[in-house]
Design a protein around this motif. Structure first.
Motif, mmCIF file in Angstrom:
data_model
loop_
_atom_site.group_PDB
_atom_site.id
_atom_site.type_symbol
_atom_site.label_atom_id
_atom_site.label_comp_id
_atom_site.label_asym_id
_atom_site.label_seq_id
_atom_site.Cartn_x
_atom_site.Cartn_y
_atom_site.Cartn_z
ATOM 1 N N ARG A 168 54.735 38.689 47.464
ATOM 2 C CA ARG A 168 54.083 38.444 46.180
ATOM 3 C C ARG A 168 52.562 38.491 46.364
ATOM 4 N NH1 ARG A 168 53.977 32.278 45.892
ATOM 5 N NH2 ARG A 168 55.205 31.591 47.677
ATOM 6 N N GLU A 170 50.305 39.560 44.581
ATOM 7 C CA GLU A 170 49.491 39.211 43.423
ATOM 8 C C GLU A 170 49.171 37.717 43.372
ATOM 9 O OE1 GLU A 170 53.809 39.080 42.037
ATOM 10 O OE2 GLU A 170 52.563 40.274 43.393
ATOM 11 N N LEU A 257 44.517 44.506 40.882
ATOM 12 C CA LEU A 257 45.433 43.409 41.154
ATOM 13 C C LEU A 257 44.951 42.137 40.452
ATOM 14 C CD1 LEU A 257 47.947 42.607 42.876
ATOM 15 C CD2 LEU A 257 46.355 41.978 44.682
ATOM 16 N N GLU A 258 43.664 41.878 40.550
ATOM 17 C CA GLU A 258 43.086 40.706 39.905
ATOM 18 C C GLU A 258 43.179 40.818 38.390
ATOM 19 O OE1 GLU A 258 39.116 37.946 40.530
ATOM 20 O OE2 GLU A 258 38.971 40.100 40.849
ATOM 21 N N ARG A 260 45.374 42.468 36.576
ATOM 22 C CA ARG A 260 46.756 42.279 36.127
ATOM 23 C C ARG A 260 47.163 40.803 36.200
ATOM 24 N NH1 ARG A 260 50.533 47.278 38.346
ATOM 25 N NH2 ARG A 260 49.195 48.988 37.659
ATOM 26 N N THR A 261 46.729 40.122 37.254
ATOM 27 C CA THR A 261 47.091 38.714 37.418
ATOM 28 C C THR A 261 46.491 37.868 36.304
ATOM 29 O OG1 THR A 261 47.213 38.979 39.824
ATOM 30 C CG2 THR A 261 46.978 36.742 38.983
#
Length: 301
Positions: A168, A170, A257-258, A260-261
Motif C-alpha cells: 500500500r 499510497e 501519488l500524493e 490521488r491520496t
C-alpha cells in the motif's frame, strides 16, 4: 488505509468483537486504537495485552487480578488486565500465541463477561469490548488443533485484514507525515518536511518492519535533521540504499501519488478539509498548500 478506516468507523459504534489480521508491525494496534477512539467507550481505557508475553503460571493473576495475600509476593490487590478494561476495550495482540489451556480460560471470560481474581471467591462482572489481532492463520491453526474452534468463532465476528506496507505505497507518505507531526508535538517543535529525495526513498523501500519500522525511521530522521527539511542523508542507512523499483514495474510519480491520496481523502470526508487533514495526519495549513500546489478540486464534481 482509508478503506480500513472506513470499515473501522462502521464497526466502532457496535459492540461486536473485531479481529484484525496482518503482519507484525503492520499497524494492527493503531487500527484497534482508532476503533476504540471512535466508539462510545472512548472515555474508558483501552488496555493492550501482549498475548505472546503471558506466562502459563501467572496468566490468571495477570489477566484476572488477585487479592492481597493470594500467593507469596501478592502484597497488594491487583485488578488484572480484564477488570482494568471494564467499560472500555481489551486489545488482545497476537492472540494466536496463547497455549490451548490459556485459550480455554480466555474463552470463558468472553462468554461469561465476568472474572474471579486469584484468591477470591466472588465473580466480578465486566463490560468489555474485545478486539483481537494476530499475524497467524488462525483457521489453519484450528485445523491443526493448535487453536480452539469455539474461541476462533467467538473472536472471528468482524474481520479486517491490514495489508503489509509494501503493498500500500499510497499510505507511506501520509503515515510518514503523521509520525513526523507526532515527533513535532512531542518536542514542541515545527514539523519537519521530507525532501523529494527522502520521500522517494520512503516509497521505494520494501518496509519489512511495516508501519512500526516507518515510525522508528521518522523518529530517527526528526532527531538527526539539521533543519526543517529531512534530507536523504537523515534517513536510516537501509532506506538511503533502497533499490529502485525493477524496470517494467508500474510506478506513479510522487506528486501523482500524493494528489490521488489527498483527492481520495477529500472524497471520503465529503470534502471537509478538517476531517481530511486528520485522516492524512497533516495539519490543515499544509493540506491547503498541497491542494493548491497539486491543483486538487475541493468541490463535488
Amino acid at each position: 488505509m482509508i478503506s480500513i478506516k472506513s470499515i473501522a468507523s462502521t464497526v466502532a459504534p457496535r459492540q461486536c468483537t473485531v479481529m484484525i489480521l496482518g503482519e507484525t508491525g503492520a499497524g494492527k494496534e493503531m487500527v484497534a486504537r482508532y476503533i476504540h477512539a471512535e466508539s462510545d467507550r472512548r472515555d474508558a481505557p483501552l488496555i493492550p495485552v501482549d498475548c505472546s508475553a503471558l506466562s502459563d503460571t501467572l496468566f490468571e493473576s495477570q489477566m484476572f487480578g488477585h487479592v492481597q495475600g493470594a500467593f507469596t509476593g501478592a502484597v497488594r490487590e491487583s485488578l488484572g488486565f480484564v477488570r482494568a478494561a471494564d467499560g472500555g476495550t481489551l486489545f488482545l495482540d497476537e492472540v494466536g500465541e496463547l497455549s490451548l489451556p490459556l485459550q480455554a480460560k480466555l474463552l470463558r471470560v468472553i462468554q461469561e463477561r465476568c472474572v474471579t481474581p486469584v484468591g477470591d471467591t466472588r465473580a466480578h462482572e465486566v463490560d468489555i469490548r474485545f478486539i483481537a489481532a494476530t499475524h497467524r492463520d488462525l483457521a489453519k491453526m484450528v485445523r491443526e488443533g493448535t487453536f480452539r474452534e469455539d474461541l476462533f468463532f467467538r473472536l472471528n465476528v468482524v474481520v479486517t485484514t491490514l495489508p503489509p506496507l509494501r503493498e500500500r505505497a499510497e499510505d507511506i507518505l501520509p503515515l510518514a507525515n503523521h509520525f513526523l507531526q507526532k515527533q513535532a508535538d512531542l518536542y514542541d517543535e515545527p514539523a519537519r518536511r521530507l525532501s523529494d529525495a527522502a520521500a522517494a526513498a520512503l516509497v521505494r523501500y520494501s518496509w519489512p518492519g511495516n508501519v512500526r519500522e516507518l515510525a522508528n525511521a521518522m523518529e530517527s530522521a526528526h532527531v538527526l535533521a539539521q533543519g526543517d527539511v529531512i534530507e536523504l542523508a537523515d534517513l536510516p542507512m537501509q532506506l538511503q540504499s533502497a533499490r529502485p523499483t525493477p524496470a517494467g514495474t508500474p510506478e506513479l510519480c510522487l506528486s501523482e501519488l500524493e494528489r490521488r491520496t489527498i483527492a481520495e481523502a477529500l472524497r471520503r470526508t465529503d470534502y471537509c478539509k478538517a476531517k481530511a487533514s486528520r485522516m492524512l495526519g497533516i495539519n490543515i495549513q499544509r493540506l491547503n498548500r498541497r491542494i493548491e500546489r497539486l491543483n486538487i478540486s475541493t468541490r463535488h464534481s
